[in-house]
Scaffold this active site. Structure first.
Site, PDB file in Angstrom:
ATOM      1  N   GLY A 141      51.600  41.771  40.222  1.00 23.43           N
ATOM      2  CA  GLY A 141      51.665  41.105  41.423  1.00 23.43           C
ATOM      3  C   GLY A 141      51.509  40.062  41.404  1.00 23.43           C
ATOM      4  O   GLY A 141      52.233  39.171  42.399  1.00 23.43           O
ATOM      5  N   ASN A 199      46.161  43.669  52.723  1.00 24.11           N
ATOM      6  CA  ASN A 199      45.400  44.023  51.665  1.00 24.11           C
ATOM      7  C   ASN A 199      43.922  44.321  52.210  1.00 24.11           C
ATOM      8  O   ASN A 199      43.133  45.143  51.708  1.00 24.11           O
ATOM      9  CB  ASN A 199      45.187  43.451  50.181  1.00 24.11           C
ATOM     10  CG  ASN A 199      44.892  42.049  50.558  1.00 24.11           C
ATOM     11  OD1 ASN A 199      45.594  41.194  51.391  1.00 24.11           O
ATOM     12  ND2 ASN A 199      43.900  41.241  49.962  1.00 24.11           N
ATOM     13  N   GLN A 258      50.281  45.997  48.444  1.00 27.92           N
ATOM     14  CA  GLN A 258      49.570  47.117  48.994  1.00 27.92           C
ATOM     15  C   GLN A 258      50.333  48.059  49.548  1.00 27.92           C
ATOM     16  O   GLN A 258      49.736  49.427  50.123  1.00 27.92           O
ATOM     17  CB  GLN A 258      48.571  46.319  49.996  1.00 27.92           C
ATOM     18  CG  GLN A 258      47.674  45.721  49.474  1.00 27.92           C
ATOM     19  CD  GLN A 258      46.257  46.224  48.472  1.00 27.92           C
ATOM     20  OE1 GLN A 258      46.197  47.681  48.637  1.00 27.92           O
ATOM     21  NE2 GLN A 258      45.724  45.664  47.710  1.00 27.92           N
ATOM     22  N   SER A 297      53.016  45.922  42.435  1.00 32.67           N
ATOM     23  CA  SER A 297      52.031  45.716  41.454  1.00 32.67           C
ATOM     24  C   SER A 297      51.811  47.156  40.654  1.00 32.67           C
ATOM     25  O   SER A 297      51.741  48.171  41.648  1.00 32.67           O
ATOM     26  CB  SER A 297      50.682  45.163  41.633  1.00 32.67           C
ATOM     27  OG  SER A 297      49.999  45.327  40.525  1.00 32.67           O
ATOM     28  N   HIS A 316      49.153  48.431  39.384  1.00 33.80           N
ATOM     29  CA  HIS A 316      47.717  49.335  39.146  1.00 33.80           C
ATOM     30  C   HIS A 316      47.211  49.794  40.494  1.00 33.80           C
ATOM     31  O   HIS A 316      46.350  50.276  40.546  1.00 33.80           O
ATOM     32  CB  HIS A 316      46.791  48.387  38.493  1.00 33.80           C
ATOM     33  CG  HIS A 316      46.217  47.148  39.369  1.00 33.80           C
ATOM     34  ND1 HIS A 316      45.135  46.956  39.822  1.00 33.80           N
ATOM     35  CD2 HIS A 316      46.917  46.001  39.550  1.00 33.80           C
ATOM     36  CE1 HIS A 316      45.224  45.861  40.466  1.00 33.80           C
ATOM     37  NE2 HIS A 316      46.232  45.162  40.239  1.00 33.80           N
ATOM     38  N   CYS A 321      33.096  35.371  46.777  1.00 34.34           N
ATOM     39  CA  CYS A 321      32.131  34.419  46.102  1.00 34.34           C
ATOM     40  C   CYS A 321      33.228  33.315  45.777  1.00 34.34           C
ATOM     41  O   CYS A 321      34.242  33.275  45.283  1.00 34.34           O
ATOM     42  CB  CYS A 321      31.590  34.836  44.903  1.00 34.34           C
ATOM     43  SG  CYS A 321      30.459  33.446  44.364  1.00 34.34           S
TER      44      CYS A 321
END
Ligand code: PLP
Length: 370
Positions: free
Chosen positions: A66, A146, A174, A194, A196, A320
């Site tokens: 993606g 997403n 998504q 994508s 996966h 993060c």
């Protein structure tokens, strides 16, 4: 409970891929007959996917995922159309594969308008119309978000852009497997997918490029994929993503209805817990597999750790960034405070999620909140 992060590869996908690792491993560009198996597999995969997306097989390009598809769509069209203009429109809630490609394009002199969204995560058609300029060359709006699962009005946007001759890209990473993706009804010129997220391996994706769309290469090399995306094709993974498309769209109606029912049980039960709020819309405007909850006054990371200890994988509303925990740009874009964004948790379900899993997660949440 984190299928939107990634999925396992299905056994039937693995079985389909296997012979192409050691038995039919020929380079599809080689001329000898041994390689014909690979060439045929490549053509068949393209035909299968094109059939499901309702496009021509030569409009399907295989990529590494993606992120590459998004980068190619944006950077490739921006470069190829820069004589026409330097203005691009996207939204504030795109994935970083889009937002950071836009940042790069800004550094190259392109101007980007970031459309805001409402409290449910929906763009405004009026705001889109107002932001279109004479030098607008490209619009990129995700099919579904997403984090909060909001489904954007893609085909309506596409209709407007078609009349104005502006290229339209959508990130459907998504949405694939959870929505019917008919590129002709969607009125899109480019679409990223994508593998996966739909039970194919990581590292394989698709960019649909409508015939006639002006786009430069992202990757240069040999003549593979008509010279537009060079590199020896990853036949086992291409076979894998094609099989995953077949499986997922073969059971589409039954499975999306089942997941919608589980999603709604989860939401109804969660909203009975104290100080819990749903992020994003309810019903048809939401992806069938997405639940995003704000646990007001609680620490999302803490909930995640406790869920993990109970054997439940979920994902938080923060990331993060440069050593600090930053609230999600999507949750703040829909109006959540930084604190509420950090109190939010995303649950995403899939093919193997059962009603017992939902009940177990709700019970654990109940205990954790206490
Ligand atoms: N776009 C969206 C909306 C995504 O959710 C993701 C991955 O989570 C990507 C793009 C990137 O896809 P990939 O992991 O295949 O590079």
């Amino acid at each position: 409970m984190d299928y939107s992060a990634t999925t396992m590869v299905l056994n039937e996908v693995i079985e389909e891929m296997k012979p192409y690792f050691d038995e039919f491993y020929g380079n599809p560009s080689s001329v000898y007959s041994f390689s014909m198996k690979s060439k045929i597999a490549l053509d068949e995969a393209r035909n299968t996917i094109a059939g499901i997306l309702n496009c021509k097989s030569e409009e399907i390009f295989f990529t590494s995922g993606g992120t590459e598809s998004d980068n190619w769509a944006l950077i490739g069209t921006a470069i190829a159309n820069k004589e026409k203009g330097k203005h691009i429109i996207t939204t504030t809630i795109e994935h970083h594969a889009i937002l950071n490609a836009c940042k790069f394009l800004e550094s190259q002199g392109f101007e980007i308008t970031y459309l805001p969204v409402d409290a449910e995560g929906l763009i405004s058609i009026d705001a889109l119309k107002e932001s279109i300029r004479k030098d607008t060359i490209l619009v990129s709006i995700m099919t579904a978000n997403n984090e909060i699962g909001t489904i954007e009005p893609i085909s309506e946007v596409g209709k407007i852009l078609k009349e104005k001759n502006i290229i339209f890209h959508t990130d459907a990473v998504q949405a694939v497997g959870h929505m019917k993706l008919d590129v002709s009804c969607m009125n899109v010129d480019l679409m990223s997918v994508s593998g996966h997220k739909i039970y194919a391996p990581k590292g394989i994706g698709i960019l649909y490029i409508k015939r006639g769309t002006k786009i430069s290469n992202l990757i240069y090399g040999g003549q593979q994929q008509r010279g537009k995306r060079s590199g020896t094709e990853n036949i086992p993974y291409i076979v894998g993503i094609s099989k995953a498309f077949e499986v997922v769209y073969g059971e589409f109606e039954r499975e999306t209805e089942r997941q919608k029912r589980l999603r709604d049980i989860f939401i109804d039960e969660a909203l009975k817990l104290p100080n819990v709020k749903l992020n994003g819309p309810r019903g048809e405007k939401r992806l069938s597999n997405n639940i995003n909850l704000c646990f007001n006054g609680k620490d999302g990371e803490g909930i995640l750790i406790n869920l993990d200890m109970a054997g439940v994988c979920a994902s938080s509303g923060s990331a993060c960034s440069a050593g600090a925990i930053e609230p999600s740009h999507v949750l703040t874009a829909i109006g959540l405070s930084r604190a509420d964004a950090k109190s939010s948790v995303r649950f995403t379900i899939g093919k193997f999620t059962t009603e017992e899993d939902i009940n177990y997660t709700i019970n654990k949440l109940c205990e954790i909140l206490k």
